[in-house]
Design a protein around this motif. Sequence first.
Motif, PDB file in Angstrom:
ATOM      1  N   PRO A   1      18.394  16.824   5.901  1.00 39.69           N
ATOM      2  CA  PRO A   1      17.992  17.826   6.892  1.00 39.69           C
ATOM      3  C   PRO A   1      16.596  18.404   6.679  1.00 39.69           C
ATOM      4  N   GLU A   2      16.050  18.225   5.487  1.00 38.37           N
ATOM      5  CA  GLU A   2      14.804  18.915   5.165  1.00 38.37           C
ATOM      6  C   GLU A   2      13.594  18.113   5.639  1.00 38.37           C
ATOM      7  N   PRO A   3      12.477  18.815   5.961  1.00 36.87           N
ATOM      8  CA  PRO A   3      11.237  18.112   6.323  1.00 36.87           C
ATOM      9  C   PRO A   3      10.751  17.217   5.182  1.00 36.87           C
ATOM     10  N   ILE A   4      10.120  16.120   5.541  1.00 39.29           N
ATOM     11  CA  ILE A   4       9.629  15.162   4.555  1.00 39.29           C
ATOM     12  C   ILE A   4       8.250  15.597   4.070  1.00 39.29           C
ATOM     13  N   ASP A   5       8.076  15.660   2.769  1.00 37.25           N
ATOM     14  CA  ASP A   5       6.773  15.943   2.167  1.00 37.25           C
ATOM     15  C   ASP A   5       6.042  14.609   2.038  1.00 37.25           C
ATOM     16  N   LEU A   6       5.216  14.281   3.036  1.00 39.20           N
ATOM     17  CA  LEU A   6       4.577  12.975   3.063  1.00 39.20           C
ATOM     18  C   LEU A   6       3.579  12.798   1.924  1.00 39.20           C
ATOM     19  N   ASP A   7       2.903  13.875   1.507  1.00 40.68           N
ATOM     20  CA  ASP A   7       1.985  13.761   0.375  1.00 40.68           C
ATOM     21  C   ASP A   7       2.738  13.345  -0.885  1.00 40.68           C
ATOM     22  N   SER A   8       3.936  13.889  -1.056  1.00 43.37           N
ATOM     23  CA  SER A   8       4.739  13.535  -2.221  1.00 43.37           C
ATOM     24  C   SER A   8       5.298  12.120  -2.096  1.00 43.37           C
ATOM     25  N   VAL A   9       5.735  11.763  -0.905  1.00 43.87           N
ATOM     26  CA  VAL A   9       6.314  10.433  -0.685  1.00 43.87           C
ATOM     27  C   VAL A   9       5.300   9.333  -0.982  1.00 43.87           C
ATOM     28  N   PHE A  10       4.060   9.528  -0.529  1.00 45.43           N
ATOM     29  CA  PHE A  10       3.034   8.500  -0.722  1.00 45.43           C
ATOM     30  C   PHE A  10       2.187   8.735  -1.974  1.00 45.43           C
ATOM     31  N   GLY A  11       2.279   9.902  -2.536  1.00 44.76           N
ATOM     32  CA  GLY A  11       1.494  10.203  -3.725  1.00 44.76           C
ATOM     33  C   GLY A  11       0.022  10.376  -3.462  1.00 44.76           C
ATOM     34  N   ARG A  12      -0.331  10.755  -2.235  1.00 44.62           N
ATOM     35  CA  ARG A  12      -1.738  10.946  -1.891  1.00 44.62           C
ATOM     36  C   ARG A  12      -1.823  11.610  -0.529  1.00 44.62           C
ATOM     37  N   GLN A  13      -3.042  11.989  -0.149  1.00 44.06           N
ATOM     38  CA  GLN A  13      -3.339  12.439   1.202  1.00 44.06           C
ATOM     39  C   GLN A  13      -4.113  11.335   1.898  1.00 44.06           C
ATOM     40  N   ALA A  14      -3.699  10.994   3.117  1.00 41.11           N
ATOM     41  CA  ALA A  14      -4.350   9.905   3.842  1.00 41.11           C
ATOM     42  C   ALA A  14      -4.046  10.049   5.320  1.00 41.11           C
ATOM     43  N   MET A  15      -4.711   9.227   6.133  1.00 44.22           N
ATOM     44  CA  MET A  15      -4.361   9.138   7.544  1.00 44.22           C
ATOM     45  C   MET A  15      -2.914   8.655   7.646  1.00 44.22           C
ATOM     46  N   ARG A  16      -2.131   9.237   8.563  1.00 35.32           N
ATOM     47  CA  ARG A  16      -0.708   8.926   8.667  1.00 35.32           C
ATOM     48  C   ARG A  16      -0.393   8.378  10.057  1.00 35.32           C
ATOM     49  N   VAL A  17       0.250   7.234  10.080  1.00 34.33           N
ATOM     50  CA  VAL A  17       0.648   6.573  11.321  1.00 34.33           C
ATOM     51  C   VAL A  17       2.158   6.410  11.323  1.00 34.33           C
ATOM     52  N   LEU A  18       2.794   6.831  12.410  1.00 34.51           N
ATOM     53  CA  LEU A  18       4.237   6.693  12.561  1.00 34.51           C
ATOM     54  C   LEU A  18       4.518   5.678  13.652  1.00 34.51           C
ATOM     55  N   GLU A  19       5.324   4.651  13.339  1.00 31.13           N
ATOM     56  CA  GLU A  19       5.748   3.692  14.361  1.00 31.13           C
ATOM     57  C   GLU A  19       7.240   3.858  14.610  1.00 31.13           C
ATOM     58  N   ILE A  20       7.595   3.978  15.869  1.00 31.92           N
ATOM     59  CA  ILE A  20       8.979   4.132  16.288  1.00 31.92           C
ATOM     60  C   ILE A  20       9.484   2.799  16.818  1.00 31.92           C
ATOM     61  N   GLY A  21      10.553   2.275  16.214  1.00 32.61           N
ATOM     62  CA  GLY A  21      11.136   1.019  16.665  1.00 32.61           C
ATOM     63  C   GLY A  21      10.277  -0.181  16.313  1.00 32.61           C
ATOM     64  N   PHE A  22      10.146  -0.483  15.008  1.00 28.51           N
ATOM     65  CA  PHE A  22       9.224  -1.548  14.591  1.00 28.51           C
ATOM     66  C   PHE A  22       9.827  -2.946  14.654  1.00 28.51           C
ATOM     67  N   GLY A  23      11.067  -3.084  15.114  1.00 29.13           N
ATOM     68  CA  GLY A  23      11.652  -4.414  15.265  1.00 29.13           C
ATOM     69  C   GLY A  23      11.858  -5.091  13.925  1.00 29.13           C
ATOM     70  N   ASN A  24      11.261  -6.273  13.760  1.00 25.78           N
ATOM     71  CA  ASN A  24      11.393  -6.972  12.471  1.00 25.78           C
ATOM     72  C   ASN A  24      10.306  -6.566  11.483  1.00 25.78           C
ATOM     73  N   GLY A  25       9.390  -5.719  11.916  1.00 19.94           N
ATOM     74  CA  GLY A  25       8.413  -5.137  11.004  1.00 19.94           C
ATOM     75  C   GLY A  25       7.197  -5.979  10.699  1.00 19.94           C
ATOM     76  N   GLU A  26       7.087  -7.178  11.278  1.00 15.77           N
ATOM     77  CA  GLU A  26       5.961  -8.041  10.916  1.00 15.77           C
ATOM     78  C   GLU A  26       4.624  -7.453  11.356  1.00 15.77           C
ATOM     79  N   SER A  27       4.574  -6.884  12.563  1.00 16.46           N
ATOM     80  CA  SER A  27       3.303  -6.318  13.011  1.00 16.46           C
ATOM     81  C   SER A  27       2.963  -5.052  12.228  1.00 16.46           C
ATOM     82  N   LEU A  28       3.967  -4.251  11.879  1.00 17.48           N
ATOM     83  CA  LEU A  28       3.720  -3.054  11.072  1.00 17.48           C
ATOM     84  C   LEU A  28       3.201  -3.437   9.696  1.00 17.48           C
ATOM     85  N   ALA A  29       3.793  -4.453   9.085  1.00 15.12           N
ATOM     86  CA  ALA A  29       3.324  -4.914   7.782  1.00 15.12           C
ATOM     87  C   ALA A  29       1.894  -5.431   7.864  1.00 15.12           C
ATOM     88  N   ALA A  30       1.574  -6.143   8.944  1.00 16.84           N
ATOM     89  CA  ALA A  30       0.213  -6.662   9.119  1.00 16.84           C
ATOM     90  C   ALA A  30      -0.788  -5.518   9.255  1.00 16.84           C
TER      91      ALA A  30
END
Length: 229
Positions: free
Chosen positions: A42-71
Amino acid sequence: MNIDTDNFRHIRSFVRREGRLTLAQQRALNELWPRFGIASGPEPIDLDSVFGRQAMRVLEIGFGNGESLAAMAAAAPYTDFIGIEVHRPGVGHLLLQIEQHELSNVRVLCEDAVEVLETRINDASLDRVQIFFPDPWHKARHHKRRLIQPAFVSLLARKLRSGGHLHLATDWEHYAQHMLDTLRASTAFSNTSPCGDYCPRPEYRPLTKFERRGQRLGHGVWDLIFERR
């Protein structure tokens, strides 16, 4: 910015049509999910902690098999990517891509995107949200099930930083027009298209197998890129 939750909460970002997991996908879920998956909660995600850094953040909804997201992640190692997909075979496939390409800038959620955005993503924390080829619900009686609706666009606007981008793509022309009309009606966004409608596919969005097949059949694809005011 208020959202009509009575009319909004029943809209989900997916229809569950899950196939069987391959042995490799099951192995990826068992072994790689603890490192790259974000557990439900239920809690908000601490993205800085999850990634261990501060950076540009992109969220993809419904990535299918993920090949384009991985690319995209492989081509932009200094950008962090969060992928949301409810179909476990797709999640397993993306985890295998993460392993194959030795990616460290991707994290995965296996939950409904609407619920994640409402409760787990902090406001003004994303630089781009991308939704590529969502279910068009092409029958008229099903149009109310389409993900891109005014209330959802308002929710996305809250999660994007000022100057951030919402990037949509579809191969259904009627849905493309619906998306365009919906985003034009939002006071939170402005269209980046010089023509005021659709944009050329940007270089960062790879062509999918599905899209290449559609091109061979003469199908069109429409990209919309709107900027958060």
